[in-house]
Design a protein around this motif. Structure first.
Motif, mmCIF file in Angstrom:
data_model
loop_
_atom_site.group_PDB
_atom_site.id
_atom_site.type_symbol
_atom_site.label_atom_id
_atom_site.label_comp_id
_atom_site.label_asym_id
_atom_site.label_seq_id
_atom_site.Cartn_x
_atom_site.Cartn_y
_atom_site.Cartn_z
ATOM 1 N N PRO A 51 2.700 -1.937 -1.906
ATOM 2 C CA PRO A 51 2.697 -0.688 -1.122
ATOM 3 C C PRO A 51 1.599 -0.643 -0.054
ATOM 4 C CG PRO A 51 1.603 -0.332 -3.222
ATOM 5 C CD PRO A 51 2.046 -1.772 -3.216
ATOM 6 N N ASP A 52 0.606 -1.508 -0.160
ATOM 7 C CA ASP A 52 -0.554 -1.446 0.721
ATOM 8 C C ASP A 52 -0.315 -2.286 1.978
ATOM 9 O OD1 ASP A 52 -3.060 -0.911 1.698
ATOM 10 O OD2 ASP A 52 -4.072 -2.410 0.455
ATOM 11 N N VAL A 53 0.642 -1.870 2.804
ATOM 12 C CA VAL A 53 1.012 -2.632 3.997
ATOM 13 C C VAL A 53 1.087 -1.698 5.191
ATOM 14 C CG1 VAL A 53 2.270 -4.450 2.771
ATOM 15 C CG2 VAL A 53 3.451 -2.335 3.384
ATOM 16 N N LEU A 54 0.948 -2.272 6.388
ATOM 17 C CA LEU A 54 1.030 -1.526 7.636
ATOM 18 C C LEU A 54 2.357 -1.818 8.317
ATOM 19 C CD1 LEU A 54 -2.574 -2.170 9.021
ATOM 20 C CD2 LEU A 54 -1.754 -0.165 7.774
ATOM 21 N N GLY A 55 2.949 -0.815 8.944
ATOM 22 C CA GLY A 55 4.224 -0.986 9.618
ATOM 23 C C GLY A 55 4.147 -1.975 10.762
ATOM 24 N N GLY A 56 5.133 -2.883 10.834
ATOM 25 C CA GLY A 56 5.211 -3.841 11.926
ATOM 26 C C GLY A 56 4.311 -5.042 11.786
ATOM 27 N N LYS A 57 3.543 -5.160 10.685
ATOM 28 C CA LYS A 57 2.634 -6.288 10.514
ATOM 29 C C LYS A 57 3.218 -7.289 9.532
ATOM 30 C CE LYS A 57 -2.131 -7.495 9.304
ATOM 31 N NZ LYS A 57 -3.460 -6.980 8.883
ATOM 32 N N ASN A 58 3.044 -8.585 9.850
ATOM 33 C CA ASN A 58 3.536 -9.648 8.994
ATOM 34 C C ASN A 58 2.541 -9.948 7.879
ATOM 35 O OD1 ASN A 58 5.883 -11.122 8.761
ATOM 36 N ND2 ASN A 58 5.623 -12.126 10.742
ATOM 37 N N TYR A 59 3.048 -10.178 6.660
ATOM 38 C CA TYR A 59 2.230 -10.600 5.528
ATOM 39 C C TYR A 59 2.858 -11.847 4.905
ATOM 40 C CZ TYR A 59 0.113 -5.967 5.896
ATOM 41 O OH TYR A 59 -0.535 -4.838 6.351
ATOM 42 N N TYR A 60 2.008 -12.663 4.288
ATOM 43 C CA TYR A 60 2.468 -13.907 3.656
ATOM 44 C C TYR A 60 2.112 -13.868 2.178
ATOM 45 C CZ TYR A 60 2.859 -15.327 8.506
ATOM 46 O OH TYR A 60 3.199 -15.391 9.823
ATOM 47 N N SER A 107 4.006 -21.262 -5.305
ATOM 48 C CA SER A 107 5.368 -21.213 -4.775
ATOM 49 C C SER A 107 5.326 -21.415 -3.262
ATOM 50 C CB SER A 107 5.998 -19.869 -5.099
ATOM 51 O OG SER A 107 5.348 -18.843 -4.354
ATOM 52 N N PRO A 108 6.433 -21.768 -2.637
ATOM 53 C CA PRO A 108 6.471 -21.819 -1.168
ATOM 54 C C PRO A 108 6.063 -20.471 -0.572
ATOM 55 C CG PRO A 108 8.421 -22.859 -2.087
ATOM 56 C CD PRO A 108 7.701 -22.213 -3.236
ATOM 57 N N ARG A 109 5.379 -20.507 0.550
ATOM 58 C CA ARG A 109 4.915 -19.282 1.185
ATOM 59 C C ARG A 109 6.084 -18.559 1.856
ATOM 60 N NH1 ARG A 109 -0.085 -22.555 4.053
ATOM 61 N NH2 ARG A 109 -1.121 -23.140 2.101
ATOM 62 N N VAL A 110 6.164 -17.271 1.642
ATOM 63 C CA VAL A 110 7.213 -16.459 2.260
ATOM 64 C C VAL A 110 6.558 -15.318 3.021
ATOM 65 C CG1 VAL A 110 8.959 -17.027 0.537
ATOM 66 C CG2 VAL A 110 7.470 -15.061 0.173
ATOM 67 N N SER A 118 -1.809 -12.962 2.121
ATOM 68 C CA SER A 118 -2.724 -13.227 3.223
ATOM 69 C C SER A 118 -2.104 -12.688 4.501
ATOM 70 C CB SER A 118 -2.989 -14.730 3.363
ATOM 71 O OG SER A 118 -3.797 -14.989 4.509
ATOM 72 N N ALA A 119 -2.966 -12.407 5.479
ATOM 73 C CA ALA A 119 -2.487 -11.955 6.784
ATOM 74 C C ALA A 119 -2.146 -13.126 7.691
ATOM 75 C CB ALA A 119 -3.535 -11.070 7.454
ATOM 76 N N VAL A 120 -2.556 -14.351 7.296
ATOM 77 C CA VAL A 120 -2.247 -15.558 8.082
ATOM 78 C C VAL A 120 -1.583 -16.572 7.158
ATOM 79 C CG1 VAL A 120 -4.101 -15.216 9.737
ATOM 80 C CG2 VAL A 120 -4.549 -16.515 7.672
ATOM 81 N N TYR A 121 -0.807 -17.466 7.747
ATOM 82 C CA TYR A 121 -0.012 -18.390 6.946
ATOM 83 C C TYR A 121 -0.874 -19.457 6.266
ATOM 84 C CZ TYR A 121 3.516 -21.909 5.820
ATOM 85 O OH TYR A 121 4.312 -22.820 5.160
ATOM 86 N N ASP A 122 -1.899 -19.969 6.964
ATOM 87 C CA ASP A 122 -2.589 -21.182 6.521
ATOM 88 C C ASP A 122 -3.697 -20.971 5.505
ATOM 89 O OD1 ASP A 122 -1.063 -22.906 8.068
ATOM 90 O OD2 ASP A 122 -2.296 -22.565 9.838
ATOM 91 N N GLY A 123 -4.149 -19.773 5.256
ATOM 92 C CA GLY A 123 -5.252 -19.602 4.319
ATOM 93 C C GLY A 123 -5.616 -18.151 4.111
ATOM 94 N N GLY A 124 -6.716 -17.935 3.354
ATOM 95 C CA GLY A 124 -7.198 -16.589 3.115
ATOM 96 C C GLY A 124 -6.385 -15.804 2.109
ATOM 97 N N TYR A 125 -5.701 -16.484 1.174
ATOM 98 C CA TYR A 125 -4.873 -15.783 0.191
ATOM 99 C C TYR A 125 -5.750 -15.157 -0.881
ATOM 100 C CZ TYR A 125 -0.658 -17.692 2.240
ATOM 101 O OH TYR A 125 0.361 -17.982 3.108
ATOM 102 N N GLU A 126 -5.468 -13.898 -1.217
ATOM 103 C CA GLU A 126 -6.201 -13.160 -2.234
ATOM 104 C C GLU A 126 -5.223 -12.559 -3.232
ATOM 105 O OE1 GLU A 126 -8.462 -10.219 -0.214
ATOM 106 O OE2 GLU A 126 -9.918 -11.652 0.626
ATOM 107 N N THR A 127 -5.686 -12.418 -4.461
ATOM 108 C CA THR A 127 -4.842 -11.830 -5.506
ATOM 109 C C THR A 127 -4.673 -10.336 -5.265
ATOM 110 O OG1 THR A 127 -5.565 -13.479 -7.114
ATOM 111 C CG2 THR A 127 -4.593 -11.462 -7.982
ATOM 112 N N ILE A 128 -3.427 -9.877 -5.237
ATOM 113 C CA ILE A 128 -3.176 -8.442 -5.062
ATOM 114 C C ILE A 128 -2.569 -7.819 -6.320
ATOM 115 C CG2 ILE A 128 -2.903 -8.618 -2.569
ATOM 116 C CD1 ILE A 128 0.142 -8.399 -3.031
ATOM 117 N N ALA A 129 -2.055 -8.649 -7.238
ATOM 118 C CA ALA A 129 -1.455 -8.102 -8.457
ATOM 119 C C ALA A 129 -1.282 -9.207 -9.483
ATOM 120 C CB ALA A 129 -0.111 -7.436 -8.168
#
Length: 670
Positions: A340-349, A364-367, A317-328
């Motif tokens: 690999p599908d990430v943008l430079g300088g952006k945080n992902y959870y 698992s705990p969010r990282v 997800s792009a935010v900590y609290d919600g919006g999690y989607e399966t990527i793999a």
């Protein structure tokens, strides 16, 4: 369903588990003629010599108020196998977990006692056998916390010997940790297994259970249980089958070890399961992220292959609290994945779910991870150097070679001059790396070195600590290395262990360590060390609210000291409050009423925080309610008809510490 093997204590003692009881958990003192153990029935004493038991003793005791020794009993040798069996039957009820041996086993023991191998029974460590043979004595007339002296007088020649002062307190053994290995919810009867090292394992154990999430205390469970030794003979497995569990109910379980005298020791870890045919699945452990050249790398501990695990599901997800989607979705044998599908300088959870036969693990705990286009490396560790006939020889350690290209060595001949690179790119080795600076032969004096790691993207790690080397034939080629990597670990609520890198194993100069401590943040450490030890660990006790500062120095054979280690500050532990229990929802005309029960310690709770979420929305805090009693509630009026709402509640104590949240409950507003 596995069969639980139930073995009486006396059988385990005589079939190979004797060695467990010779260690720290039983607190045996082999150096004297008698040793003592506090039990629930009284002060048990055991003699280390067969001849002492065969001669018979009069046991004399002197307490604090006594002017002279007072006789409290005698030990006598049995006259026959039948007399031996009768004596064991009288002693068997004094210690829990024992049953009376069969007559055939009694005869075998009697033959050993009267043969050349009689001394082998000293190691049996069974109080039932030893009391019956006259090798032991139980003083039931002692008072807790009182100090006593004992005198033992021979019945044959009047010779006597005395004990040191003994305080009667129940012995608290410390066993090898019991870690859960199998948590099988079963069709109707849960099966659980724990495992520990055999060298100091618990000889007996109790099973404790409670309904998960309730405020009730754990209760001792009477259910089939036992233990087995593995094929290598180096570990014990503790087996439990709960025949009283109810289908659909979720339970917490743990074990409490006991020694041969019935004294309770340290507990196992606590496990949770829900009965009803579905297997519990362990969550992914120690999930971490790392920026690599082509994205964000996730990695985690290998899963233990239990039952029929299906997949590992990776969510982002792009935010900590919600919006999690399966990527793999990756196989359960994998321990890493690159996003690999990430943008430079952006945080992902990220979160991981383990998919089983019929359900999923807890998330698992969010990282978080951020793609920077470069790889950040740790500095090299344990840099050391010495003068050799070839030049200055440096050595350092580097554990993880992932994304590591090599190392650069830097040197200066004066602390006032900058460090300059003196090596080309050195190929990496996992573990110990070395480099010889042949230019060191050119002149006498000091040289100062450091090393930096180089990533696959040519980025440098922070440098290692700078070290000083005396050059070309000096008698003292290396200054004494200061301890590093100080790590505190809480053993109990009040006991902390501090460990550091063991320099004794890496340097022939370091002979010991001196530990300094102080109770105030300001001011210097005392010149005199608090403790000197040759171990790379020290254990200290900190009472509630206490804080201490520690530093350590290495010592060589001449008493010379290294520089102080980095200072570590340790504060006493504080326990988080428990979450509220039994959260329930009721629809009213004005909204949704959220009710909950406290944990029974409402005097320590300042307030309760209520969270609410929608199916497709984030989680929000909607209220904070002050603690007023043992049952509380809150009316949520900001709800709309037709929506389904999810709620959970947390406790906040008087220090502002928040608990975990309660179990989530939901309801639809009509």
């Amino acid at each position: 369903m596995k069969c639980v093997v139930v073995k009486p204590v006396w059988m385990l003692l005589l079939t190979g588990l004797i060695s467990i009881l010779g260690g720290r958990a039983q607190q045996r003192k082999d150096s004297g003629p008698v040793y003592f153990t506090g039990t629930a029935s009284g002060l048990y004493m055991e003699f280390n010599e067969v001849t002492v038991a065969r001669m018979g003793l009069t046991v004399m005791r002197k307490g604090k108020a006594d002017t002279d020794y007072i006789p409290v009993g005698k030990t006598t040798r049995p006259t026959s196998s039948a007399d031996f069996h009768r004596r064991m039957s009288e002693a068997v009820d004094l210690f829990p977990g024992y049953s009376l041996p069969a007559l055939e086993l009694t005869d075998s023991l009697w033959q050993v006692w009267n043969g050349e191998d009689a001394a082998s029974l000293l190691g049996a460590r069974s109080p039932i056998i030893h009391l019956a043979l006259g090798l032991g004595f139980l003083d039931t007339g002692v008072v807790t916390s009182q100090t006593y002296l004992y005198q033992f007088v021979s019945e044959t020649d009047g010779a006597h010997f005395e004990s040191e002062r003994v305080i009667y307190e129940r012995t608290l053994p410390l066993f090898s940790p019991m870690k859960s290995t199998v948590v099988d919810a079963g069709e109707s009867r849960p099966h659980l297994e724990w495992q520990s090292d055999r060298a100091n394992g618990a000889m007996q154990f109790d099973v404790w259970r409670r309904i998960s999430g309730s405020s009730a205390d754990f209760e001792k469970l009477l259910t089939p249980s036992g233990m087995v030794v593995n094929a290598k003979g180096d570990s014990l497995t503790y087996l439990v089958t709960d025949t009283t569990a109810l289908s659909g109910v979720r339970y917490d379980y743990y074990l409490s070890g006991r020694d041969v005298f019935g004294n309770p020791g340290n507990p196992s870890d606590t496990v949770t399961l829900q009965v009803g045919g579905r297997r519990n699945i362990e969550a992914a452990f120690n999930v971490q992220t790392q920026a690599v050249d082509n994205g964000i790398r996730l990695y985690w501990e290998p899963l233990e292959q239990r039952y029929a695990l299906q997949n590992i599901v990776i969510l982002r997800s792009a935010v900590y609290d919600g919006g999690y989607e399966t990527i793999a979705t990756v196989p359960v044998t994998d321990t890493a994945y690159i996003d690999p599908d990430v943008l430079g300088g952006k945080n992902y959870y990220y979160q991981l779910l383990i998919q089983g036969e019929a359900n999923f693990s807890q998330a698992s705990p969010r990282v978080s991870g951020i793609y920077q286009g470069i790889v950040k490396l740790l500095p090299p560790q344990n840099l050391e150097g010495k003068d050799t006939h070839e030049g200055g020889r440096l050595s350092w350690y580097y554990a993880d070679t992932t994304n590591l290209r090599g190392f650069y060595v830097y040197r200066t001949l004066s602390t006032t001059l900058p460090l300059e690179q003196v090596s080309g790119l050195l190929p990496p080795t996992a573990g110990l790396n070395t480099y010889i600076d042949s230019a060191q032969l050119a002149a006498d004096g000091h040289a100062y070195y450091t090393v930096a790691a180089v990533s696959t993207t040519q980025s440098l790690s922070p440098p290692a600590d700078i070290i000083e080397v005396l050059r070309t034939g000096k008698s003292e080629a290396v200054r004494l290395t200061a301890p590093s990597q100080l790590r505190p670990l809480w053993l109990t609520d009040t006991t902390v262990s501090i460990t550091w890198l063991d320099l004794l194993a890496r340097s022939d100069k370091v002979m010991a360590y001196r530990i300094y401590r102080k109770d105030a943040e300001e001011g210097e450490f005392e010149e005199k060390a608090w403790l000197e030890t040759d171990m790379n660990e020290v254990v200290d006790t900190l009472s509630s609210g206490k804080q201490r500062w520690y530093t350590i120095r290495s010592v060589d054979a001449s008493g010379a000291l290294s520089a102080p280690s980095p200072v570590v500050a340790i504060a006493s532990q504080y326990h988080r409050p428990l979450p509220p229990g039994n959260v329930r929802l009721v629809v009213s005309d004005d909204g949704i009423v959220v009710n909950w029960d406290t944990d029974g310690e409402s005097s320590k709770i300042h307030s309760y925080r209520i969270y609410r979420a929608l199916v497709n929305g984030g989680t929000e805090t909607i209220a904070e309610v002050e603690s007023t009693g043992e049952q509380l509630g809150y009316m949520d009026k900001a709800v709309k008809s037709g929506n389904r709402y999810y709620y959970y509640v947390s406790s906040i104590d008087e220090h502002g510490i928040e608990s975990d949240v309660s179990e989530e409950v939901s309801i639809t507003m009509p």
